[in-house]
Design a protein around this motif. Structure first.
Motif, PDB file in Angstrom:
ATOM      1  N   GLY A 245       0.800  -1.223   0.000  1.00  0.00           N
ATOM      2  CA  GLY A 245       0.000   0.000   0.000  1.00  0.00           C
ATOM      3  C   GLY A 245       0.830   1.270   0.000  1.00  0.00           C
ATOM      4  N   ARG A 246       1.853   1.303   0.828  1.00  0.00           N
ATOM      5  CA  ARG A 246       2.639   2.535   0.948  1.00  0.00           C
ATOM      6  C   ARG A 246       3.397   2.825  -0.349  1.00  0.00           C
ATOM      7  NH1 ARG A 246       5.630   0.327   6.094  1.00  0.00           N
ATOM      8  NH2 ARG A 246       3.586  -0.661   6.175  1.00  0.00           N
ATOM      9  N   ALA A 247       3.636   1.808  -1.140  1.00  0.00           N
ATOM     10  CA  ALA A 247       4.291   2.003  -2.432  1.00  0.00           C
ATOM     11  C   ALA A 247       3.331   2.712  -3.391  1.00  0.00           C
ATOM     12  CB  ALA A 247       4.725   0.661  -3.000  1.00  0.00           C
TER      13      ALA A 247
ATOM     14  N   MET B 248      -4.515   1.068  -2.477  1.00  0.00           N
ATOM     15  CA  MET B 248      -4.944  -0.085  -1.693  1.00  0.00           C
ATOM     16  C   MET B 248      -3.746  -0.912  -1.251  1.00  0.00           C
ATOM     17  SD  MET B 248      -7.291  -3.412  -2.660  1.00  0.00           S
ATOM     18  CE  MET B 248      -8.718  -2.527  -3.240  1.00  0.00           C
ATOM     19  N   SER B 249      -3.673  -1.150   0.040  1.00  0.00           N
ATOM     20  CA  SER B 249      -2.791  -2.194   0.530  1.00  0.00           C
ATOM     21  C   SER B 249      -3.563  -3.490   0.371  1.00  0.00           C
ATOM     22  CB  SER B 249      -2.446  -1.958   2.000  1.00  0.00           C
ATOM     23  OG  SER B 249      -1.855  -3.140   2.514  1.00  0.00           O
ATOM     24  N   ALA B 250      -3.115  -4.361  -0.536  1.00  0.00           N
ATOM     25  CA  ALA B 250      -3.844  -5.612  -0.791  1.00  0.00           C
ATOM     26  C   ALA B 250      -3.589  -6.644   0.297  1.00  0.00           C
ATOM     27  CB  ALA B 250      -3.443  -6.157  -2.152  1.00  0.00           C
ATOM     28  N   LYS B 251      -2.748  -6.289   1.278  1.00  0.00           N
ATOM     29  CA  LYS B 251      -2.393  -7.203   2.361  1.00  0.00           C
ATOM     30  C   LYS B 251      -3.500  -7.327   3.393  1.00  0.00           C
ATOM     31  CE  LYS B 251       1.962  -6.685   3.701  1.00  0.00           C
ATOM     32  NZ  LYS B 251       3.204  -5.994   4.137  1.00  0.00           N
ATOM     33  N   LYS B 252      -4.543  -6.534   3.233  1.00  0.00           N
ATOM     34  CA  LYS B 252      -5.684  -6.619   4.158  1.00  0.00           C
ATOM     35  C   LYS B 252      -6.830  -7.347   3.428  1.00  0.00           C
ATOM     36  CE  LYS B 252      -3.238  -3.052   5.987  1.00  0.00           C
ATOM     37  NZ  LYS B 252      -1.984  -2.580   5.381  1.00  0.00           N
ATOM     38  N   ASP B 253      -7.736  -6.554   2.829  1.00  0.00           N
ATOM     39  CA  ASP B 253      -8.897  -7.198   2.201  1.00  0.00           C
ATOM     40  C   ASP B 253      -8.585  -7.845   0.844  1.00  0.00           C
ATOM     41  OD1 ASP B 253     -10.526  -6.842   4.333  1.00  0.00           O
ATOM     42  OD2 ASP B 253     -11.655  -5.159   3.518  1.00  0.00           O
TER      43      ASP B 253
HETATM   44  N1  F0G Z   1      -3.504   2.504   4.471  1.00  0.00           N
HETATM   45  C1  F0G Z   1      -4.047   1.912   5.551  1.00  0.00           C
HETATM   46  C2  F0G Z   1      -5.417   2.313   6.013  1.00  0.00           C
HETATM   47  C3  F0G Z   1      -3.325   0.935   6.237  1.00  0.00           C
HETATM   48  O1  F0G Z   1      -3.873   0.375   7.328  1.00  0.00           O
HETATM   49  C4  F0G Z   1      -2.037   0.583   5.785  1.00  0.00           C
HETATM   50  C5  F0G Z   1      -1.251  -0.429   6.479  1.00  0.00           C
HETATM   51  C6  F0G Z   1      -1.527   1.214   4.652  1.00  0.00           C
HETATM   52  C7  F0G Z   1      -2.296   2.168   4.017  1.00  0.00           C
HETATM   53  C8  F0G Z   1      -0.167   0.892   4.120  1.00  0.00           C
HETATM   54  O2  F0G Z   1      -0.174  -0.329   3.491  1.00  0.00           O
HETATM   55  O3  F0G Z   1       1.374  -1.764   4.844  1.00  0.00           O
HETATM   56  O4  F0G Z   1       0.676  -2.420   2.538  1.00  0.00           O
HETATM   57  O5  F0G Z   1       2.227  -0.546   2.876  1.00  0.00           O
HETATM   58  N2  F0G Z   1      -1.541  -0.854   7.599  1.00  0.00           N
HETATM   59  C9  F0G Z   1      -0.888  -1.915   8.355  1.00  0.00           C
HETATM   60  C10 F0G Z   1      -1.464  -1.954   9.717  1.00  0.00           C
HETATM   61  C11 F0G Z   1       0.575  -1.912   8.305  1.00  0.00           C
HETATM   62  O6  F0G Z   1      -0.888  -2.671  10.580  1.00  0.00           O
HETATM   63  O7  F0G Z   1      -2.476  -1.329   9.988  1.00  0.00           O
HETATM   64  P1  F0G Z   1       1.090  -1.327   3.441  1.00  0.00           P
END
Ligand code: F0G
Length: 461
Positions: A100-102, A257-262
């Motif tokens: 996501g941060r990328a 979107m950080s795809a690591k969540k949903d």
């Molecule tokens: N936006 C939201 C709302 C997030 O919760 C996160 C990451 C990011 C962006 C960044 O995404 O980690 O893929 O680079 N949240 C994680 C957390 C790290 O623990 O809440 P990412």
């Protein structure tokens, strides 16, 4: 007898848990300078540090990992992802990124450049990396979340909502010349995994259109947000999660979107656009920072797993089990009189550390202290969402004291079961019972100038 609802899956592969004693944990946390990020994962019994990249993929996702081809350009799995993005999110243009941060980096570099001190980005409690990307470029994130979000005891169905009056005032004051976009985070992580209503999103859209400003979603937990809309928003009960997702995204000009969540993958991110011209401009930075535009820092197999993950996370039965498990933990804690952000959010239970440890001043980081005590008690690792995370004011270099001092217990997707929730609740109850004996918090031995919580070294006062 009514049959209880159960998870719509069974377990095929397991990962062992390493148990430890309190003595082990005393030593490990001291060696970790009381920073929970410094612990090794095998020093943790139940890991609630994050729900990001920690979920369990399905057999269909693992099958996609095998099917994904590894072409540098135009992999078949890229086109599967393109189809899913178009079908589920309704977006014509997108870039994959490694997380996501990328996606935030590519977007903000394109819109803000290196140095944009006059730019303002209104939103609902920006996530810390988002805030980092904005402040790193000397621009200003402006939090216009509704005031109700900051009272953890107040019952409100959509505590992620933006205060439309304050948003409009900001749009009037700064205008499109100084506001490159409004960013709405669904669900709002920083205010407790709290959802944004469709009505509020429509209001934000209307204001953005009137003032000629782009609207982007930070869509990391878009499916959980849609679940809350379906189950809480008047008139939405009979709509499918997918329909609601489509409407949410239809209101936006773009999304990160950080795809690591949903997305329920262990790595990956997306950046979506309606405007082809902005997409083209972002392509350049995507290639420089991430990789070619059809893989963006991911392997071909990751793209296929993500395409499948987007389909699975937008199934109602999955969401009911997922959000239900988080709510179960929250209700247990509430029954035990432990103060938690209410209502319970989608991905995590947020414990109100100011109410849990009212005798510890914010200058001694009470949410961090509570996190360390829970780790010592039960080997459960949460994360501080409080003064450490809030960083210092970039100008005065003073600690910024946020309204809420929270310990977040983020539940990974499809990983733990109800018995784990009972274990967490019992651990926290034991800390609650001895809370008066916890006398002092922490001081800072070393910290980084920005995003200090990841690497901070603390000492006990
Ligand atoms: N936006 C939201 C709302 C997030 O919760 C996160 C990451 C990011 C962006 C960044 O995404 O980690 O893929 O680079 N949240 C994680 C957390 C790290 O623990 O809440 P990412």
């Amino acid at each position: 007898m009514e049959l209880p609802r159960i998870e719509p899956y069974k377990i095929k592969m397991v990962e062992p848990v390493n148990f430890s004693t309190r003595e082990d944990r005393e030593r490990w946390i001291r060696e970790a300078d009381y920073n929970l990020f410094n612990l090794k994962s095998d020093q943790v019994i139940v890991d609630l540090l994050t729900d990001s990249g920690t979920g369990a993929m399905s057999q269909q996702q693992w099958a996609e990992m095998m099917l994904g081809d590894e072409a540098y350009a135009g992999a078949a799995s890229y086109f599967k992802l393109k189809e899913a993005v178009s079908e589920i999110l309704g977006f014509p243009f997108f870039l994959p990124t490694h997380q996501g941060r990328a996606a935030e980096n590519v977007l903000f570099q394109t819109l803000l450049g290196h140095d944009a001190p006059d730019q303002v980005i209104p939103g609902n409690s920006h996530f810390d990396t988002t805030k980092g990307h904005i402040e790193f470029r000397h621009a200003k994130p402006l939090d216009v979340t509704i005031a109700e979000a900051f009272d953890t005891t107040l019952e409100h169905p959509f505590k992620g909502n933006l205060d439309l009056g304050r948003l409009e005032a900001a749009l009037r004051e700064y205008g499109p010349a100084r506001i490159p976009l409004v960013l709405v985070t669904v669900t709002c992580n920083s205010s407790g995994g709290q959802p944004v209503s469709l009505e509020n999103l429509r209001g934000v859209r209307e204001l953005c259109s009137r003032h000629g400003v782009r609207l982007f979603l930070d869509a990391a937990r878009f499916a959980e947000n849609a679940y809350f809309i379906k189950t809480r928003e008047p008139g939405c009960a009979d709509r499918s999660v997918r329909e609601i997702v489509r409407e949410m995204f239809s209101l936006a000009d773009g999304f990160t979107m950080s795809a690591k969540k949903d997305g329920i993958v262990n790595i990956g991110g997306l950046l979506g656009f309606r405007d082809e011209e902005l997409f083209r401009r972002c392509c350049t930075f995507n290639i420089v920072f991430e990789g070619y535009i059809t893989y963006g820092g991911l392997a071909g197999r990751d793209l296929g797993a993500l395409a499948q993950g987007l389909r699975e996370s937008t199934e109602f039965d999955y969401l009911e089990a997922r959000v239900g498990q988080v709510a179960h933990l929250g209700r247990r804690l509430r029954e035990l009189d432990i103060p938690v952000q209410w209502p319970i959010g989608g991905h995590a239970v947020f414990v109100d550390a100011k109410k849990f440890l009212p005798h510890i001043p914010q200058a001694e980081y009470p949410a961090q202290l509570l996190g360390v005590e829970l780790y010592l008690e039960a080997g459960v690792r949460g994360v501080e969402i409080g003064t450490l995370l809030a960083d210092r004011d970039p100008v005065t270099r003073e600690d910024r004291y946020p309204a809420l001092e929270l310990l977040r217990l983020a539940i990974p997707r499809r990983v733990y079961n109800l018995q784990h929730m009972e274990y967490i609740a019992a651990g926290l109850k034991n800390v609650w019972d001895r809370r008066d004996s916890i006398k002092r918090g922490f001081g800072i031995a070393w910290e980084a100038p920005i995003m200090r919580h990841f690497t901070v070294r603390l000492h006990r006062l």
